[in-house]
Design an enzyme around this catalytic site. Structure first.
Site, mmCIF file in Angstrom:
data_model
loop_
_atom_site.group_PDB
_atom_site.id
_atom_site.type_symbol
_atom_site.label_atom_id
_atom_site.label_comp_id
_atom_site.label_asym_id
_atom_site.label_seq_id
_atom_site.Cartn_x
_atom_site.Cartn_y
_atom_site.Cartn_z
ATOM 1 N N TYR A 57 31.546 -4.029 -6.782
ATOM 2 C CA TYR A 57 31.605 -3.187 -7.970
ATOM 3 C C TYR A 57 32.393 -1.900 -7.736
ATOM 4 O O TYR A 57 32.804 -1.221 -8.675
ATOM 5 C CB TYR A 57 30.177 -2.835 -8.372
ATOM 6 C CG TYR A 57 29.984 -2.641 -9.837
ATOM 7 C CD1 TYR A 57 29.488 -3.668 -10.629
ATOM 8 C CD2 TYR A 57 30.276 -1.432 -10.446
ATOM 9 C CE1 TYR A 57 29.298 -3.492 -11.980
ATOM 10 C CE2 TYR A 57 30.087 -1.253 -11.799
ATOM 11 C CZ TYR A 57 29.590 -2.283 -12.553
ATOM 12 O OH TYR A 57 29.410 -2.106 -13.899
ATOM 13 N N LYS B 200 21.127 -11.227 -2.240
ATOM 14 C CA LYS B 200 21.627 -12.604 -2.114
ATOM 15 C C LYS B 200 21.986 -12.822 -0.641
ATOM 16 O O LYS B 200 23.064 -13.305 -0.291
ATOM 17 C CB LYS B 200 22.837 -12.766 -3.057
ATOM 18 C CG LYS B 200 23.329 -14.169 -3.226
ATOM 19 C CD LYS B 200 22.399 -15.063 -4.020
ATOM 20 C CE LYS B 200 22.895 -16.497 -3.986
ATOM 21 N NZ LYS B 200 21.898 -17.476 -4.419
ATOM 22 N N ASP C 184 23.433 -4.481 -11.860
ATOM 23 C CA ASP C 184 24.120 -4.420 -13.150
ATOM 24 C C ASP C 184 23.625 -5.549 -14.047
ATOM 25 O O ASP C 184 23.254 -5.339 -15.207
ATOM 26 C CB ASP C 184 25.631 -4.545 -12.897
ATOM 27 C CG ASP C 184 26.441 -4.326 -14.158
ATOM 28 O OD1 ASP C 184 26.137 -3.375 -14.895
ATOM 29 O OD2 ASP C 184 27.378 -5.100 -14.398
ATOM 30 N N ASP D 175 18.936 -15.059 -7.413
ATOM 31 C CA ASP D 175 18.791 -16.081 -8.460
ATOM 32 C C ASP D 175 17.328 -16.307 -8.801
ATOM 33 O O ASP D 175 16.944 -16.432 -9.966
ATOM 34 C CB ASP D 175 19.507 -17.387 -8.090
ATOM 35 C CG ASP D 175 19.428 -17.729 -6.616
ATOM 36 O OD1 ASP D 175 19.142 -16.829 -5.812
ATOM 37 O OD2 ASP D 175 19.642 -18.899 -6.260
#
Ligand code: NAP
Length: 402
Positions: A148, A215, A293, A269
């Site tokens: 980002y 993740k 985000d 996830d």
């Protein structure tokens, strides 16, 4: 009128404080006008003449571009620096061209490393969930790193070509010619300071669980390292007060004993399905930039949508409070937009200044207004009920401050 001061360790706030605001683009001026009326009424109501705010208008975005040729004129930056806090409406970011993002630029400029988004369900709001009651999740999103941060090189550019060659020659990694390249950076320092902010918040607000979202199963040396650094901070900060998920489930029937703080982690996830299936299991979530985000908007959808969730970008010395949604240009100047996100961002600003009574009063008034069914069209259309305009919603909130 006085300015917020900072002595290197703590802030001082005069009773008659000056605070700058940026209207923003699109619906920004509509919602800012409504929000400022609520803030003034709140301060007068809560503190009578003991405290007051003088609002200082700054320019940024499309208005500033047309007047000065710059999206964020130097004077705006200087004034935010001088005042240390500011509140802003949404700013349009052109897609695929032009300035990368004014928001990202401001976050970097003032080292606003913590993006804080409290998401709390208020009865009366529409929700896609069968039972949204009790949802109260505060997301701490790292604000300065990750893909980002915008370290990107266009397909076919010299920079991308040299990186492709470098990866091949030095690291034996083949990347297809013509690929666009983005770089994901995560440091120990940035990961640890966002975890410290999340833990400080949990401890000062009586929250008993902090979840690290990552993740790291796939991106081991960035998101996996983020998780490990966060756990290190948890161990250092909490010591004996830290309790693990295993201890909670095996020895405490699933609940966190009083005085202890559960720190656990979830793969990104899974986290997305957990906030839908068991949202009440989560209280404070700490996460890298991109995950945060996505997650913040997804969780906001559970409590009525982007129009009602506030946000703050906070660093050690500066803080900018904002509506989390964008400039929704199709609703500009129509007295349609929901000002709640910005009004609650103002509540966060007052809490940041230590004016906690004003924070509580604004939340209380919004809650009362929504409970009475006074809502803007974004929410009313979900419930099939009547709506009020931006200004009329603010009027109702002001009445409910009494
Ligand atoms: P957006 O402006 O948030 O709007 C998306 C949709 O959300 C709107 O069409 C509307 O939905 C709904 N919405 C958002 N805020 C609302 C409000 N206060 N009241 C009622 N409905 C609201 O997102 P976008 O269209 O993706 O982005 C537009 C511009 O804003 C882009 O340039 C983007 O970069 C920028 N942006 C800025 C910020 C920021 O300044 N922090 C954040 C996000 C995006 P319906 O169409 O369903 O009615």
């Amino acid at each position: 009128m006085g300015l917020v001061g900072y002595d290197g360790a703590k802030f001082s706030v005069p009773d008659d404080v000056e605070i700058p605001y940026i209207d923003g683009d699109g619906i920004g001026p509509d919602i800012m006008k409504a929000a400022l009326r609520v803030f003034d009424a709140c301060i007068k109501n809560v503190y009578d003449a003991r405290r007051s705010v003088s609002w200082v208008r700054l320019e940024a975005g499309e208005e500033a571009l047309s007047k000065t040729g710059s999206y964020v004129p130097d004077v705006t930056i200087d004034e935010i620096r001088r005042h240390r806090v500011a509140i802003k409406g949404p700013l349009t970011t052109p897609v695929g061209k032009g300035i990368r993002s004014i928001n990202v630029m401001l976050r970097k400029k003032f080292d606003l490393y913590a993006n804080i988004r409290p998401v709390r369900y208020l009865p009366g709001l529409p929700s896609p969930l069968k039972d949204p009651n009790g949802i109260d999740i505060t997301i701490f999103r790292e604000n300065t790193e990750d893909v980002y941060a915008g370290i990107e090189f266009a397909s076919g550019s010299e920079a991308a070509k040299s990186l492709i060659d470098f990866m091949d020659e030095k690291l034996g990694v083949k990347i297809a010619d013509g690929a666009g390249i983005g770089i994901k950076v995560m440091t120990e320092a940035a990961s640890k300071r966002i975890m410290r902010s999340a833990l400080d918040y949990a401890l000062s607000h009586g929250k008993d669980r902090v979840t690290i979202m990552h993740k790291g199963n796939i991106m081991k040396f960035t998101e996996g390292a983020f998780m490990q650094w966060c756990y290190e901070v948890a161990r250092e900060t909490l010591g004996q007060r830290l309790i693990t998920e295993q201890e909670v489930t095996e020895f405490n029937g699933g609940s966190v004993p009083s005085g202890r703080v559960l720190v656990n982690d979830r793969i990104a996830d899974n986290m997305f399905q957990q906030v839908i299936t068991r949202p009440r299991d989560y209280s404070v979530v700490v996460t890298p930039n991109l995950n945060g985000d996505y997650l913040s908007d997804a969780v906001a959808a559970e409590i009525g949508g982007l129009g009602v969730a506030p946000g703050a970008n906070v660093g050690n010395e500066y803080a900018i409070f904002e509506a989390v949604h964008g400039s929704a240009p199709k609703y500009a100047n129509k007295n349609i937009a929901n000002p709640t996100s910005l009004i609650l961002a103002g509540a966060m600003l007052f809490e940041h200044l230590g004016w906690t009574e004003a924070h509580g009063a604004i939340y209380g008034a919004i809650e009362k207004t929504v409970r009475a069914g006074i809502i803007t069209q974004d929410l009313a259309r979900e419930l099939g009920s009547a709506s009020v305009g931006t200004a009329e919603f603010a009027d109702a909130v002001i009445r409910n401050l009494q």
